[in-house]
Design a protein around this motif. Structure first.
Motif, PDB file in Angstrom:
ATOM      1  N   TYR A   3       0.935  -1.224   0.152  1.00 10.80           N
ATOM      2  CA  TYR A   3       0.103  -0.101   0.052  1.00 10.80           C
ATOM      3  C   TYR A   3       0.792   1.326  -0.030  1.00 10.80           C
ATOM      4  O   TYR A   3       0.486   2.196  -0.875  1.00 10.80           O
ATOM      5  CB  TYR A   3      -1.006   0.168   1.232  1.00 10.80           C
ATOM      6  CG  TYR A   3      -1.773   1.258   1.292  1.00 10.80           C
ATOM      7  CD1 TYR A   3      -2.937   1.466   0.536  1.00 10.80           C
ATOM      8  CD2 TYR A   3      -1.337   2.179   2.214  1.00 10.80           C
ATOM      9  CE1 TYR A   3      -3.609   2.807   0.562  1.00 10.80           C
ATOM     10  CE2 TYR A   3      -1.994   3.317   2.285  1.00 10.80           C
ATOM     11  CZ  TYR A   3      -3.165   3.693   1.713  1.00 10.80           C
ATOM     12  OH  TYR A   3      -3.856   4.782   1.566  1.00 10.80           O
ATOM     13  N   ALA A   6       2.510   1.793  -3.113  1.00 12.53           N
ATOM     14  CA  ALA A   6       1.594   2.244  -4.226  1.00 12.53           C
ATOM     15  C   ALA A   6       1.478   3.756  -4.245  1.00 12.53           C
ATOM     16  O   ALA A   6       1.336   4.442  -5.327  1.00 12.53           O
ATOM     17  CB  ALA A   6       0.148   1.498  -4.010  1.00 12.53           C
ATOM     18  N   LYS A   7       1.294   4.088  -2.997  1.00 12.38           N
ATOM     19  CA  LYS A   7       0.825   5.578  -2.705  1.00 12.38           C
ATOM     20  C   LYS A   7       2.179   6.226  -3.049  1.00 12.38           C
ATOM     21  O   LYS A   7       2.032   7.368  -3.638  1.00 12.38           O
ATOM     22  CB  LYS A   7       0.965   5.803  -1.042  1.00 12.38           C
ATOM     23  CG  LYS A   7      -0.624   5.737  -0.677  1.00 12.38           C
ATOM     24  CD  LYS A   7      -1.334   6.778  -1.204  1.00 12.38           C
ATOM     25  CE  LYS A   7      -2.906   7.255  -0.780  1.00 12.38           C
ATOM     26  NZ  LYS A   7      -3.656   7.516  -1.607  1.00 12.38           N
ATOM     27  N   HIS A   8       3.373   5.793  -2.738  1.00 12.49           N
ATOM     28  CA  HIS A   8       4.813   6.489  -3.094  1.00 12.49           C
ATOM     29  C   HIS A   8       4.699   6.884  -4.766  1.00 12.49           C
ATOM     30  O   HIS A   8       5.081   7.770  -5.012  1.00 12.49           O
ATOM     31  CB  HIS A   8       5.807   5.728  -2.576  1.00 12.49           C
ATOM     32  CG  HIS A   8       6.937   6.435  -2.663  1.00 12.49           C
ATOM     33  ND1 HIS A   8       8.042   5.924  -3.439  1.00 12.49           N
ATOM     34  CD2 HIS A   8       7.453   7.721  -2.169  1.00 12.49           C
ATOM     35  CE1 HIS A   8       9.245   6.807  -3.293  1.00 12.49           C
ATOM     36  NE2 HIS A   8       8.822   7.832  -2.519  1.00 12.49           N
ATOM     37  N   ASP A   9       4.442   5.712  -5.369  1.00 13.32           N
ATOM     38  CA  ASP A   9       4.346   5.722  -6.942  1.00 13.32           C
ATOM     39  C   ASP A   9       3.316   6.592  -7.488  1.00 13.32           C
ATOM     40  O   ASP A   9       3.390   7.403  -8.357  1.00 13.32           O
ATOM     41  CB  ASP A   9       4.162   4.460  -7.523  1.00 13.32           C
ATOM     42  CG  ASP A   9       5.087   3.373  -7.338  1.00 13.32           C
ATOM     43  OD1 ASP A   9       6.548   3.960  -7.017  1.00 13.32           O
ATOM     44  OD2 ASP A   9       4.949   2.286  -7.424  1.00 13.32           O
ATOM     45  N   GLU A  10       2.207   6.746  -6.789  1.00 15.42           N
ATOM     46  CA  GLU A  10       1.118   7.664  -6.996  1.00 15.42           C
ATOM     47  C   GLU A  10       1.504   9.195  -6.891  1.00 15.42           C
ATOM     48  O   GLU A  10       1.347   9.742  -7.499  1.00 15.42           O
ATOM     49  CB  GLU A  10       0.014   7.328  -6.136  1.00 15.42           C
ATOM     50  CG  GLU A  10      -1.535   8.054  -6.585  1.00 15.42           C
ATOM     51  CD  GLU A  10      -2.733   7.393  -5.684  1.00 15.42           C
ATOM     52  OE1 GLU A  10      -3.095   8.525  -5.199  1.00 15.42           O
ATOM     53  OE2 GLU A  10      -2.794   6.485  -5.637  1.00 15.42           O
ATOM     54  N   MET A  11       2.121   9.176  -5.673  1.00 12.97           N
ATOM     55  CA  MET A  11       2.547  10.567  -5.330  1.00 12.97           C
ATOM     56  C   MET A  11       3.798  11.154  -6.308  1.00 12.97           C
ATOM     57  O   MET A  11       3.730  12.279  -6.624  1.00 12.97           O
ATOM     58  CB  MET A  11       3.410  10.621  -3.825  1.00 12.97           C
ATOM     59  CG  MET A  11       2.121  10.875  -2.910  1.00 12.97           C
ATOM     60  SD  MET A  11       2.765  10.406  -1.320  1.00 12.97           S
ATOM     61  CE  MET A  11       3.790  11.958  -1.118  1.00 12.97           C
ATOM     62  N   ALA A  13       3.953  10.180  -9.325  1.00 15.46           N
ATOM     63  CA  ALA A  13       3.217  10.396 -10.770  1.00 15.46           C
ATOM     64  C   ALA A  13       2.554  11.728 -10.639  1.00 15.46           C
ATOM     65  O   ALA A  13       2.692  12.536 -11.815  1.00 15.46           O
ATOM     66  CB  ALA A  13       2.290   9.503 -11.051  1.00 15.46           C
ATOM     67  N   GLU A  14       2.239  12.288  -9.410  1.00 13.29           N
ATOM     68  CA  GLU A  14       1.460  13.461  -9.331  1.00 13.29           C
ATOM     69  C   GLU A  14       2.280  14.518  -9.322  1.00 13.29           C
ATOM     70  O   GLU A  14       2.391  15.869  -9.916  1.00 13.29           O
ATOM     71  CB  GLU A  14       0.721  13.449  -8.070  1.00 13.29           C
ATOM     72  CG  GLU A  14      -0.729  13.002  -8.186  1.00 13.29           C
ATOM     73  CD  GLU A  14      -1.330  12.875  -6.932  1.00 13.29           C
ATOM     74  OE1 GLU A  14      -1.130  13.582  -5.913  1.00 13.29           O
ATOM     75  OE2 GLU A  14      -2.152  11.864  -6.579  1.00 13.29           O
TER      76      GLU A  14
END
Length: 59
Positions: A3, A6-11, A13-14
């Motif tokens: 989790y 995934a959050k780290h990758d999402e950040m 990307a943002e």
């Protein structure tokens, strides 16, 4: 842990998207003087044509 990864990758990307937006905005701002020069040039050209057509009077 998945989790958090995934959050780290999402950040990441943002952040990349934000950097792209800032870069695009900077490119646009950098292009503004060129656009202004072009508009002034066109307006000047039209004024010169107007003056030629109307015997030297602008306006």
């Amino acid at each position: 842990m998945d989790y958090i990864d995934a959050k780290h990758d999402e950040m990441k990307a943002e952040i990349k998207a934000d950097i792209k937006d800032v870069t695009r905005a900077y490119e646009t701002i950098k292009g503004v003087p060129t656009v202004i020069k072009w508009v002034v040039g066109v307006a000047g050209g039209l004024a010169a044509i107007w003056a030629a057509v109307h015997g030297g009077r602008v306006g």
